[in-house]
Design a protein around this motif. Structure first.
Motif, PDB file in Angstrom:
ATOM      1  N   VAL A  96      10.953 -36.852 -17.925  1.00 43.32           N
ATOM      2  CA  VAL A  96      10.708 -35.687 -18.771  1.00 43.32           C
ATOM      3  C   VAL A  96      10.660 -34.424 -17.919  1.00 43.32           C
ATOM      4  CG1 VAL A  96       8.178 -35.892 -18.626  1.00 43.32           C
ATOM      5  CG2 VAL A  96       9.206 -34.880 -20.675  1.00 43.32           C
ATOM      6  N   THR A  97      10.747 -33.292 -18.561  1.00 45.82           N
ATOM      7  CA  THR A  97      10.460 -32.001 -17.931  1.00 45.82           C
ATOM      8  C   THR A  97       9.345 -31.352 -18.730  1.00 45.82           C
ATOM      9  OG1 THR A  97      12.094 -30.853 -19.295  1.00 45.82           O
ATOM     10  CG2 THR A  97      12.847 -31.639 -17.143  1.00 45.82           C
ATOM     11  N   PHE A  98       8.682 -30.367 -18.141  1.00 42.50           N
ATOM     12  CA  PHE A  98       7.672 -29.575 -18.830  1.00 42.50           C
ATOM     13  C   PHE A  98       8.046 -28.115 -18.663  1.00 42.50           C
ATOM     14  CE2 PHE A  98       5.058 -33.329 -17.425  1.00 42.50           C
ATOM     15  CZ  PHE A  98       5.013 -33.923 -18.671  1.00 42.50           C
ATOM     16  N   GLY A  99       8.352 -27.459 -19.756  1.00 47.47           N
ATOM     17  CA  GLY A  99       8.811 -26.074 -19.675  1.00 47.47           C
ATOM     18  C   GLY A  99      10.118 -25.972 -18.915  1.00 47.47           C
ATOM     19  N   GLY A 100      10.918 -27.043 -18.936  1.00 50.81           N
ATOM     20  CA  GLY A 100      12.179 -27.076 -18.207  1.00 50.81           C
ATOM     21  C   GLY A 100      12.023 -27.370 -16.722  1.00 50.81           C
ATOM     22  N   VAL A 101      10.799 -27.526 -16.249  1.00 49.95           N
ATOM     23  CA  VAL A 101      10.532 -27.789 -14.828  1.00 49.95           C
ATOM     24  C   VAL A 101      10.616 -29.289 -14.574  1.00 49.95           C
ATOM     25  CG1 VAL A 101       8.830 -27.582 -12.970  1.00 49.95           C
ATOM     26  CG2 VAL A 101       9.081 -25.733 -14.644  1.00 49.95           C
ATOM     27  N   LYS A 102      11.471 -29.671 -13.637  1.00 47.76           N
ATOM     28  CA  LYS A 102      11.684 -31.087 -13.341  1.00 47.76           C
ATOM     29  C   LYS A 102      10.588 -31.689 -12.460  1.00 47.76           C
ATOM     30  CE  LYS A 102      16.726 -30.968 -13.696  1.00 47.76           C
ATOM     31  NZ  LYS A 102      17.981 -31.298 -12.990  1.00 47.76           N
ATOM     32  N   THR A 103       9.917 -30.879 -11.674  1.00 45.91           N
ATOM     33  CA  THR A 103       8.846 -31.375 -10.801  1.00 45.91           C
ATOM     34  C   THR A 103       7.568 -31.479 -11.633  1.00 45.91           C
ATOM     35  OG1 THR A 103       8.567 -29.110 -10.004  1.00 45.91           O
ATOM     36  CG2 THR A 103       9.807 -30.628  -8.591  1.00 45.91           C
ATOM     37  N   VAL A 104       7.473 -32.585 -12.358  1.00 44.71           N
ATOM     38  CA  VAL A 104       6.419 -32.785 -13.350  1.00 44.71           C
ATOM     39  C   VAL A 104       5.013 -32.765 -12.761  1.00 44.71           C
ATOM     40  CG1 VAL A 104       7.883 -33.955 -15.027  1.00 44.71           C
ATOM     41  CG2 VAL A 104       6.767 -35.298 -13.220  1.00 44.71           C
ATOM     42  N   GLY A 105       4.858 -33.173 -11.512  1.00 48.59           N
ATOM     43  CA  GLY A 105       3.549 -33.149 -10.871  1.00 48.59           C
ATOM     44  C   GLY A 105       3.058 -31.737 -10.588  1.00 48.59           C
ATOM     45  N   MET A 106       3.974 -30.797 -10.476  1.00 46.79           N
ATOM     46  CA  MET A 106       3.598 -29.393 -10.303  1.00 46.79           C
ATOM     47  C   MET A 106       3.378 -28.721 -11.650  1.00 46.79           C
ATOM     48  SD  MET A 106       6.096 -28.056  -7.267  1.00 46.79           S
ATOM     49  CE  MET A 106       5.388 -26.416  -7.339  1.00 46.79           C
ATOM     50  N   ALA A 107       4.073 -29.188 -12.677  1.00 50.41           N
ATOM     51  CA  ALA A 107       4.062 -28.539 -13.982  1.00 50.41           C
ATOM     52  C   ALA A 107       2.980 -29.068 -14.916  1.00 50.41           C
ATOM     53  CB  ALA A 107       5.423 -28.683 -14.644  1.00 50.41           C
ATOM     54  N   ALA A 108       2.199 -30.063 -14.475  1.00 53.16           N
ATOM     55  CA  ALA A 108       1.181 -30.647 -15.345  1.00 53.16           C
ATOM     56  C   ALA A 108       0.088 -31.322 -14.518  1.00 53.16           C
ATOM     57  CB  ALA A 108       1.820 -31.667 -16.281  1.00 53.16           C
ATOM     58  N   VAL A 109      -1.026 -31.591 -15.178  1.00 52.39           N
ATOM     59  CA  VAL A 109      -2.135 -32.356 -14.591  1.00 52.39           C
ATOM     60  C   VAL A 109      -2.561 -33.370 -15.643  1.00 52.39           C
ATOM     61  CG1 VAL A 109      -4.523 -32.263 -13.759  1.00 52.39           C
ATOM     62  CG2 VAL A 109      -2.926 -30.449 -13.135  1.00 52.39           C
ATOM     63  N   ALA A 110      -2.742 -34.619 -15.221  1.00 52.86           N
ATOM     64  CA  ALA A 110      -3.151 -35.681 -16.145  1.00 52.86           C
ATOM     65  C   ALA A 110      -4.395 -36.385 -15.631  1.00 52.86           C
ATOM     66  CB  ALA A 110      -2.020 -36.695 -16.314  1.00 52.86           C
ATOM     67  N   THR A 111      -5.320 -36.650 -16.535  1.00 51.26           N
ATOM     68  CA  THR A 111      -6.455 -37.519 -16.262  1.00 51.26           C
ATOM     69  C   THR A 111      -6.408 -38.630 -17.307  1.00 51.26           C
ATOM     70  OG1 THR A 111      -8.071 -36.491 -17.750  1.00 51.26           O
ATOM     71  CG2 THR A 111      -7.795 -35.482 -15.555  1.00 51.26           C
ATOM     72  N   ASN A 112      -7.388 -39.500 -17.302  1.00 43.36           N
ATOM     73  CA  ASN A 112      -7.453 -40.530 -18.332  1.00 43.36           C
ATOM     74  C   ASN A 112      -8.070 -40.002 -19.629  1.00 43.36           C
ATOM     75  OD1 ASN A 112      -6.219 -42.446 -16.732  1.00 43.36           O
ATOM     76  ND2 ASN A 112      -8.146 -43.176 -15.883  1.00 43.36           N
ATOM     77  N   SER A 113      -8.350 -38.688 -19.658  1.00 42.01           N
ATOM     78  CA  SER A 113      -8.914 -38.058 -20.860  1.00 42.01           C
ATOM     79  C   SER A 113      -7.973 -37.073 -21.533  1.00 42.01           C
ATOM     80  CB  SER A 113     -10.202 -37.319 -20.509  1.00 42.01           C
ATOM     81  OG  SER A 113     -11.152 -38.196 -19.983  1.00 42.01           O
ATOM     82  N   GLY A 114      -6.965 -36.578 -20.812  1.00 41.91           N
ATOM     83  CA  GLY A 114      -6.057 -35.592 -21.389  1.00 41.91           C
ATOM     84  C   GLY A 114      -4.994 -35.161 -20.403  1.00 41.91           C
ATOM     85  N   VAL A 115      -4.070 -34.328 -20.899  1.00 40.54           N
ATOM     86  CA  VAL A 115      -2.953 -33.845 -20.086  1.00 40.54           C
ATOM     87  C   VAL A 115      -2.772 -32.353 -20.361  1.00 40.54           C
ATOM     88  CG1 VAL A 115      -0.530 -34.189 -19.451  1.00 40.54           C
ATOM     89  CG2 VAL A 115      -1.829 -36.097 -20.449  1.00 40.54           C
ATOM     90  N   LEU A 116      -2.774 -31.553 -19.304  1.00 42.44           N
ATOM     91  CA  LEU A 116      -2.504 -30.121 -19.411  1.00 42.44           C
ATOM     92  C   LEU A 116      -1.112 -29.876 -18.844  1.00 42.44           C
ATOM     93  CD1 LEU A 116      -3.798 -27.315 -20.123  1.00 42.44           C
ATOM     94  CD2 LEU A 116      -4.252 -27.107 -17.673  1.00 42.44           C
ATOM     95  N   VAL A 117      -0.239 -29.268 -19.664  1.00 39.92           N
ATOM     96  CA  VAL A 117       1.149 -29.065 -19.255  1.00 39.92           C
ATOM     97  C   VAL A 117       1.511 -27.582 -19.234  1.00 39.92           C
ATOM     98  CG1 VAL A 117       1.887 -31.345 -20.105  1.00 39.92           C
ATOM     99  CG2 VAL A 117       2.029 -29.363 -21.620  1.00 39.92           C
ATOM    100  N   HIS A 118       2.604 -27.298 -18.582  1.00 42.86           N
ATOM    101  CA  HIS A 118       3.218 -25.971 -18.494  1.00 42.86           C
ATOM    102  C   HIS A 118       3.148 -25.282 -19.861  1.00 42.86           C
ATOM    103  CE1 HIS A 118       6.485 -23.054 -18.084  1.00 42.86           C
ATOM    104  NE2 HIS A 118       6.646 -23.379 -16.805  1.00 42.86           N
ATOM    105  N   PRO A 119       2.774 -24.007 -19.924  1.00 39.07           N
ATOM    106  CA  PRO A 119       2.605 -23.353 -21.221  1.00 39.07           C
ATOM    107  C   PRO A 119       3.883 -23.213 -22.053  1.00 39.07           C
ATOM    108  CG  PRO A 119       2.392 -21.754 -19.450  1.00 39.07           C
ATOM    109  CD  PRO A 119       2.446 -23.116 -18.816  1.00 39.07           C
ATOM    110  N   ARG A 120       5.041 -23.325 -21.427  1.00 45.35           N
ATOM    111  CA  ARG A 120       6.291 -23.224 -22.189  1.00 45.35           C
ATOM    112  C   ARG A 120       6.931 -24.584 -22.463  1.00 45.35           C
ATOM    113  NH1 ARG A 120       7.462 -19.861 -18.141  1.00 45.35           N
ATOM    114  NH2 ARG A 120       6.627 -17.802 -18.244  1.00 45.35           N
ATOM    115  N   THR A 121       6.116 -25.626 -22.425  1.00 50.68           N
ATOM    116  CA  THR A 121       6.607 -26.963 -22.736  1.00 50.68           C
ATOM    117  C   THR A 121       7.074 -26.989 -24.189  1.00 50.68           C
ATOM    118  OG1 THR A 121       5.137 -27.965 -21.102  1.00 50.68           O
ATOM    119  CG2 THR A 121       5.957 -29.414 -22.848  1.00 50.68           C
ATOM    120  N   THR A 122       8.263 -27.530 -24.413  1.00 48.19           N
ATOM    121  CA  THR A 122       8.861 -27.541 -25.750  1.00 48.19           C
ATOM    122  C   THR A 122       8.326 -28.707 -26.591  1.00 48.19           C
ATOM    123  OG1 THR A 122      10.711 -28.973 -25.134  1.00 48.19           O
ATOM    124  CG2 THR A 122      10.997 -26.576 -24.792  1.00 48.19           C
TER     125      THR A 122
END
Length: 182
Positions: A96-122
């Motif tokens: 997947v990409t987030f906001g068109g960004v392929k480096t998903v580890g830079m574009a998002a943060v995930a825990t076992n409680s939720g996921v915060l992604v790039h603000p322009r994620t489609t």
């Protein structure tokens, strides 16, 4: 140590102090750059299983976003490596990409409680991530509008540490997505 409730491990990866870009994982194991030194891998193995990425795409922290429920991967990752990562972490994987960004580890943060992604994620990108998890997923930023949230936020189910320029609104969003407010 106190905010996240974890043991702090001092190490380098590839003799670099930018460990977050070169290491990813979950409670089942860590995936590290294939260029990591034996001594660095030895340090990590004191804390769990270690898999090395031996492909051209080896900045594990940049190309893999993982928790105990899923792994999101750079869309150009080799299908065989994708299968190895999913099997090693024992989670479903999705490219997947987030906001068109392929480096998903830079574009998002995930825990076992939720996921915060790039603000322009489609919506399409959100749907792809939703196909492998039922966790809350939210968009947000750090450091006064920084869209690469993985570069300014570290989080787990116990707490988080955000960049010093992160605004009150951004902190509120982080707390909402990861369930730190009730």
């Amino acid at each position: 140590r106190e905010e996240l409730g974890v043991e702090v491990v001092r190490t380098t990866i590839q003799e670099s102090e930018i460990v977050g870009s070169l290491l990813s994982g979950n409670s089942r194991g860590m995936i590290v750059s294939g260029l990591a030194l034996e001594q660095e891998i030895g340090t990590l193995e004191e804390y769990g299983e270690v898999m090395q990425l031996r492909s051209g795409m080896n900045a594990a922290g940049n190309v893999i976003l993982a928790n105990d429920r899923f792994a999101a991967l750079h869309p150009d990752m080799d299908p065989e490596i994708e299968k190895e990562i999913a099997a090693f972490l024992k989670v479903p994987a999705v490219k997947v990409t987030f906001g068109g960004v392929k480096t998903v580890g830079m574009a998002a943060v995930a825990t076992n409680s939720g996921v915060l992604v790039h603000p322009r994620t489609t919506r399409t990108e959100l749907a792809a991530l939703s196909s492998v998890t039922d966790l809350p997923i939210g968009t947000g930023s750090v450091n006064l509008g920084g869209v690469l949230v993985g570069s300014g936020l570290v989080a787990n189910t116990r707490g988080y540490i955000a960049g010093t320029q992160t605004s009150g609104f951004e902190l509120g969003r982080i707390e909402e997505v990861f369930g730190f407010v009730g």
